[in-house]
Each structure stands twice: as C-alpha cells, then as structure tokens.
Write a protein that holds these residues in place. Structure first.
Motif, short mmCIF file in Angstrom:
data_model
loop_
_atom_site.label_atom_id
_atom_site.label_comp_id
_atom_site.label_asym_id
_atom_site.label_seq_id
_atom_site.Cartn_x
_atom_site.Cartn_y
_atom_site.Cartn_z
N LYS A 24 0.82 -1.21 0.00
CA LYS A 24 0.00 0.00 0.00
C LYS A 24 0.86 1.27 0.00
CE LYS A 24 -3.85 -2.27 2.26
NZ LYS A 24 -4.68 -2.38 3.45
N VAL A 25 2.03 1.19 0.62
CA VAL A 25 2.93 2.33 0.64
C VAL A 25 3.55 2.54 -0.74
CG1 VAL A 25 5.05 3.25 1.66
CG2 VAL A 25 3.40 2.09 3.10
N ARG A 26 3.91 1.45 -1.41
CA ARG A 26 4.52 1.55 -2.74
C ARG A 26 3.60 2.22 -3.75
NH1 ARG A 26 6.06 -4.27 -2.05
NH2 ARG A 26 8.00 -4.13 -0.88
N ARG A 27 2.30 2.01 -3.59
CA ARG A 27 1.32 2.62 -4.50
C ARG A 27 1.43 4.14 -4.47
NH1 ARG A 27 -4.65 1.19 -2.67
NH2 ARG A 27 -3.95 2.02 -0.69
N VAL A 28 1.75 4.71 -3.31
CA VAL A 28 1.91 6.16 -3.18
C VAL A 28 3.31 6.58 -3.63
CG1 VAL A 28 1.89 8.09 -1.57
CG2 VAL A 28 0.23 6.26 -1.31
N LEU A 29 4.33 5.82 -3.25
CA LEU A 29 5.71 6.19 -3.58
C LEU A 29 5.95 6.21 -5.09
CD1 LEU A 29 7.76 4.26 -0.89
CD2 LEU A 29 7.33 6.70 -0.99
N ASP A 30 5.25 5.36 -5.83
CA ASP A 30 5.41 5.33 -7.28
C ASP A 30 5.00 6.65 -7.92
OD1 ASP A 30 6.39 2.77 -7.19
OD2 ASP A 30 4.46 1.82 -7.64
N GLN A 31 4.11 7.39 -7.27
CA GLN A 31 3.67 8.68 -7.80
C GLN A 31 4.68 9.79 -7.54
OE1 GLN A 31 0.82 8.84 -9.61
NE2 GLN A 31 0.77 6.63 -9.27
N LEU A 32 5.59 9.59 -6.57
CA LEU A 32 6.51 10.65 -6.15
C LEU A 32 7.86 10.59 -6.83
CD1 LEU A 32 5.89 10.59 -2.31
CD2 LEU A 32 4.66 11.86 -4.05
N ARG A 33 8.28 9.42 -7.25
CA ARG A 33 9.63 9.25 -7.79
C ARG A 33 9.86 10.17 -8.98
NH1 ARG A 33 8.98 4.11 -8.17
NH2 ARG A 33 9.22 3.65 -5.98
N GLY A 34 10.95 10.97 -8.92
CA GLY A 34 11.29 11.87 -10.02
C GLY A 34 10.65 13.24 -9.93
N ARG A 35 9.77 13.46 -8.98
CA ARG A 35 9.10 14.76 -8.84
C ARG A 35 9.95 15.71 -8.00
NH1 ARG A 35 3.66 14.87 -11.14
NH2 ARG A 35 3.11 12.69 -11.35
N THR A 36 9.66 16.99 -8.14
CA THR A 36 10.33 17.97 -7.27
C THR A 36 9.76 17.84 -5.87
OG1 THR A 36 8.75 19.75 -7.70
CG2 THR A 36 10.66 19.57 -9.19
N TYR A 37 10.48 18.40 -4.91
CA TYR A 37 10.06 18.33 -3.51
C TYR A 37 8.68 18.97 -3.31
CZ TYR A 37 10.12 19.47 1.49
OH TYR A 37 9.79 19.61 2.81
N ARG A 38 8.49 20.14 -3.89
CA ARG A 38 7.20 20.83 -3.71
C ARG A 38 6.05 20.09 -4.38
NH1 ARG A 38 8.23 27.11 -2.97
NH2 ARG A 38 10.31 26.94 -2.12
N GLU A 39 6.28 19.57 -5.57
CA GLU A 39 5.25 18.78 -6.26
C GLU A 39 4.86 17.57 -5.43
OE1 GLU A 39 6.64 17.52 -10.04
OE2 GLU A 39 6.26 19.43 -11.02
N ALA A 40 5.87 16.90 -4.86
CA ALA A 40 5.61 15.71 -4.06
C ALA A 40 4.77 16.03 -2.84
CB ALA A 40 6.93 15.06 -3.64
#
Length: 122
Positions: A24-40
């Motif tokens: 369940k945590v990986r489902r969220v982390l996949d959306q963040l990888r490669g994004r800027t800090y503020r976007e994340a």
C-alpha cells in the motif's frame, strides 16, 4: 514539464517499522519518484491514502537533512529514490469456533526516501 538533471546527491531519510503494508505504501511512492520536492508535497496532501502521512514525514525529514547537512535549498530538491521494504510482521491470534485459533499477520514496512539537488532545464 521539463526534466530536471541531478547535479548533487542530497540526503536520505528512513522510517522503520511503520505499521502498514509495504504494498500500500509503494502505491503512493510510485507517484513521487522523479518529482520535485514541492510537487511531491502537494501530491501527498491531496491523495486519499493513509500511507501519505508517514511518507510526508519521511520526505520532510530528507529535505531537512539535506538542508542542514549540505546547505541545499529545499526548492531545488528532487525525489531521487523512494521505496518501501517489508519489515517484520506482528503475529496475533483470533479465536475461532471449537477452540481453534487463526493467525493474523499485521505487516510493517521500512520507508526510504532519497532526495537530490537538481537544476531544471528550461
């Protein structure tokens, strides 16, 4: 959206033994990888998952680590690595009919986020 190029590896932060399934945590982390800090941070604020709270804490900690230890401005950070490993499962028992007991496994996970300094190509 321009792709940022990583100029310097920043810091990382780890949250260990988080009482949540790593799936369940990986489902969220996949959306963040490669994004800027503020976007994340914006993405985490508006996602409807329970995993967003511990992930936000780890992300803020990684940014604070890079700011304190290396003097990198958080506005220049990019989520370089984000993954969740499986931790030990808590084993509990549920009573069942005729004196039996069923095992219930309560999973834990270790959340790791690394941030890096990036320059955007515009």
């Amino acid at each position: 959206m321009s792709t940022p190029t990583i100029t310097k590896i920043g810091s990382k932060a780890i949250a260990r033994y988080v009482r949540m399934s790593p799936h369940k945590v990986r489902r969220v982390l996949d959306q963040l990888r490669g994004r800027t800090y503020r976007e994340a941070l914006i993405i985490l604020r508006f996602m409807p998952y329970r995993a967003c709270e511990p992930i936000t804490k780890v992300l803020r900690s990684a940014a604070a680590n890079s700011e304190h230890n290396q003097g990198i401005n958080p506005a220049d950070l990019v989520v370089y690595e984000a993954y969740a490993d499986q931790g030990p499962s808590l084993k509990r028992f549920r009573p069942r009919a005729q004196g039996r007991a069923y095992q219930i496994r309560k999973p834990t996970c270790h959340i790791t986020i690394s941030v890096a300094e990036a320059k955007s190509e515009e």
